[in-house]
Design a protein around this motif. Structure first.
Motif, mmCIF file in Angstrom:
data_model
loop_
_atom_site.group_PDB
_atom_site.id
_atom_site.type_symbol
_atom_site.label_atom_id
_atom_site.label_comp_id
_atom_site.label_asym_id
_atom_site.label_seq_id
_atom_site.Cartn_x
_atom_site.Cartn_y
_atom_site.Cartn_z
ATOM 1 N N UNK A 8 110.067 51.604 1.693
ATOM 2 C CA UNK A 8 108.947 51.128 2.506
ATOM 3 C C UNK A 8 109.383 50.877 3.945
ATOM 4 N N UNK A 9 110.667 50.688 4.165
ATOM 5 C CA UNK A 9 111.179 50.524 5.517
ATOM 6 C C UNK A 9 110.935 51.788 6.339
ATOM 7 N N UNK A 10 111.075 52.946 5.714
ATOM 8 C CA UNK A 10 110.837 54.205 6.412
ATOM 9 C C UNK A 10 109.366 54.339 6.807
ATOM 10 N N UNK A 11 108.479 53.869 5.970
ATOM 11 C CA UNK A 11 107.052 53.923 6.285
ATOM 12 C C UNK A 11 106.733 53.042 7.487
ATOM 13 N N UNK A 14 108.110 54.693 10.624
ATOM 14 C CA UNK A 14 107.271 55.836 11.002
ATOM 15 C C UNK A 14 106.015 55.340 11.728
ATOM 16 N N UNK A 15 105.431 54.259 11.233
ATOM 17 C CA UNK A 15 104.249 53.696 11.884
ATOM 18 C C UNK A 15 104.548 53.191 13.280
ATOM 19 N N UNK A 16 105.675 52.510 13.431
ATOM 20 C CA UNK A 16 106.061 52.012 14.757
ATOM 21 C C UNK A 16 106.362 53.162 15.709
ATOM 22 N N UNK A 17 107.072 54.156 15.202
ATOM 23 C CA UNK A 17 107.379 55.310 16.047
ATOM 24 C C UNK A 17 106.113 56.032 16.490
ATOM 25 N N UNK A 18 105.164 56.141 15.601
ATOM 26 C CA UNK A 18 103.894 56.774 15.957
ATOM 27 C C UNK A 18 103.167 55.950 17.020
#
Length: 67
Positions: A8-11, A14-18
């Protein structure tokens, strides 16, 4: 064949990077838009050269002047 389970850390990353990518894209679009509007409002291209903070003898010459 390995099974890849996304943490879930990757999710979240990914949201922050987006979000950062969208903010940077919006900032670039705003600066580009302001630049286009500013250039289109100029009557003569020589006005664009006079915005520099450096003395430019070519911008001060009248049309048809000698060099």
């Amino acid at each position: 064949m390995a099974i890849k389970v996304e943490h879930e850390l990757h999710e979240r990353r990914r949201g922050r990077n987006l979000g950062v990518a969208l903010i940077l894209t919006a900032l670039i679009a705003i600066v580009f838009g302001l630049t286009v509007v500013k250039v289109l409002q100029l009557d003569d291209i020589r006005q664009f050269e006079s915005f520099d903070h450096v003395a430019n003898p070519y911008a001060d010459q009248e049309e048809g002047g000698t060099e």
